[in-house]
Design a protein around this motif. Structure first.
Motif, PDB file in Angstrom:
ATOM      1  N   UNK A 111      56.950 -22.353   9.762  1.00 41.62           N
ATOM      2  CA  UNK A 111      56.418 -22.959  10.986  1.00 41.62           C
ATOM      3  C   UNK A 111      54.952 -23.299  10.749  1.00 41.62           C
ATOM      4  N   UNK A 112      54.281 -22.383  10.063  1.00 41.85           N
ATOM      5  CA  UNK A 112      52.862 -22.560   9.758  1.00 41.85           C
ATOM      6  C   UNK A 112      52.594 -23.892   9.059  1.00 41.85           C
ATOM      7  N   UNK A 113      53.420 -24.191   8.062  1.00 42.79           N
ATOM      8  CA  UNK A 113      53.197 -25.423   7.302  1.00 42.79           C
ATOM      9  C   UNK A 113      53.460 -26.654   8.167  1.00 42.79           C
ATOM     10  N   UNK A 114      54.535 -26.608   8.964  1.00 38.46           N
ATOM     11  CA  UNK A 114      54.846 -27.751   9.824  1.00 38.46           C
ATOM     12  C   UNK A 114      53.710 -28.008  10.806  1.00 38.46           C
ATOM     13  N   UNK A 116      50.646 -27.300  10.314  1.00 38.21           N
ATOM     14  CA  UNK A 116      49.568 -27.886   9.514  1.00 38.21           C
ATOM     15  C   UNK A 116      49.761 -29.378   9.305  1.00 38.21           C
ATOM     16  N   UNK A 117      50.986 -29.800   9.025  1.00 38.80           N
ATOM     17  CA  UNK A 117      51.252 -31.228   8.809  1.00 38.80           C
ATOM     18  C   UNK A 117      50.931 -32.029  10.074  1.00 38.80           C
ATOM     19  N   UNK A 118      51.243 -31.434  11.223  1.00 34.69           N
ATOM     20  CA  UNK A 118      50.997 -32.148  12.483  1.00 34.69           C
ATOM     21  C   UNK A 118      49.505 -32.286  12.743  1.00 34.69           C
ATOM     22  N   UNK A 143      47.544 -21.269   4.909  1.00 36.44           N
ATOM     23  CA  UNK A 143      48.202 -19.980   4.697  1.00 36.44           C
ATOM     24  C   UNK A 143      47.237 -19.000   4.089  1.00 36.44           C
ATOM     25  N   UNK A 144      45.956 -19.063   4.434  1.00 35.10           N
ATOM     26  CA  UNK A 144      44.989 -18.183   3.806  1.00 35.10           C
ATOM     27  C   UNK A 144      44.155 -17.497   4.849  1.00 35.10           C
TER      28      UNK A 144
END
Length: 347
Positions: A111-114, A116-118, A143-144
């Motif tokens: 979910x975190x990455x999605x 981020x993309x948005x 993610x850091x």
């Protein structure tokens, strides 16, 4: 589709799958603001084809009492850690009682990455170029936490395989007497608006066989612009296949619904939602052929949720989300550190 894959694995471990879904209040307390409301989430989970029943308002910490209440033999969770607000393992009690099973986390999705993309609005996630520095910076950043990288929140690439598609596909051919219905679109960030639309389409026939045509990333970008689609074609394929109303997916369907396509799949009805239909590259109506055959139907899902609206919700909560991710990361790193220390003490 990461959640769907977890549910698919869980269902394979038993005969009946009940999925506990938390309330907004419970999520806000332990994790941060949810993107979807609890009603939207109940509907979404119920629409996944491996789910037999949902338990609304499930407590954040799964206790033996909860398992007994729903007559469950055991509970299943992914192989990442979940912690309560005070840093305890959420599944401690059921693990001790031997009523806990684990399934593999889907590599390359979070979910975190999605999110981020948005927030980024770049297109690097649906091209094979790693050169987009903004995106690289984001994946390094998002993610850091303050110190280092958690293996659970970090971003890795999703790699599609034929095996994954087979696991998600129903594999059922249309039977005599089935009404073959074709729908097409981006189905980006597969959400409750899509589910409502597909559920309505599903009600159009006694024995519906719904084929969903998914457009390639470049095509979606042509008619949606910005950094759409947020999910690439591989991710969208799995998301749509996980839906109980969909029988088959055409990966990279043509934008114009052609005579060839209709004849090949023996389509009897073509449906589209209430969103605007952008003309094809040459300015023609992509639904010209189904309209000419008199098989085109507009379907009102009754939902006004769009991918755009989800992105707006995310942007509005952006600061809270970034804080939430860093907090989550810090908690995970503390647990990793404690686990490492335990190991060292053993030796």
């Amino acid at each position: 589709y990461g959640h769907s894959n977890q549910l698919r694995q869980a269902r394979a471990m038993g005969d009946y799958l009940i999925v506990g879904v938390h309330t907004d209040e419970e999520i806000s307390k332990h994790k941060g603001p949810p993107v979807f409301t609890q009603e939207e989430r109940y509907k979404m989970v119920q629409a996944i084809k491996w789910v037999d029943e949902i338990a609304p308002g499930a407590p954040y910490v799964t206790t033996l009492e909860t398992l007994d209440k729903y007559s469950c033999d055991f509970c299943v969770h992914g192989d990442d850690i979940t912690l309560t607000i005070d840093g305890k393992d959420t599944y401690e009690e059921v693990k001790t009682a031997g009523r806990y099973r684990e399934c593999k986390r889907t590599q390359g999705v979070s979910t975190t990455d999605l999110v981020g993309r948005m927030l980024l609005m770049t297109k690097a996630h649906h091209s094979n170029i790693d050169e987009d520095l903004d995106y690289r910076k984001h994946t390094d950043n998002f993610g850091k936490g303050p110190k280092g990288h958690s293996p659970w929140t970090g971003v890795s690439q999703f790699l599609q395989t034929s095996q994954k598609i087979i696991q998600f596909a129903s594999g059922k051919e249309p039977e005599p007497g089935d009404t073959i219905i074709y729908v097409a679109g981006a189905f980006d960030l597969f959400h409750v608006g899509h589910v409502d639309f597909l559920a309505k389409v599903h009600q159009l026939a006694e024995k519906p066989y719904i084929i969903a045509g998914l457009h390639f990333d470049q095509e979606v970008n042509r008619y949606k612009g910005k950094n759409y689609p947020i999910m690439n074609i591989h991710e969208r394929t799995l998301s749509v296949l996980a839906c109980r109303y969909v029988s088959e997916v055409v990966i990279g369907a043509p934008y114009a619904v052609t005579a060839d396509l209709l004849d090949h799949f023996k389509v009897t009805v073509v449906c589209h939602g209430m969103t605007e239909v952008v003309p094809d590259k040459d300015g023609s109506d992509p639904y010209e052929e189904p309209k000419r055959r008199g098989i085109f139907q507009l379907v009102d899902s009754g939902s006004n949720l769009t991918t755009d609206l989800i992105v707006q919700r995310i942007i509005k909560n952006r600061l809270e989300f970034e804080a939430r991710n860093q907090k989550k990361e810090a908690k995970e790193l503390a647990v990793l550190e404690a686990m490492r220390r335990l190991e060292e003490e053993k030796h």
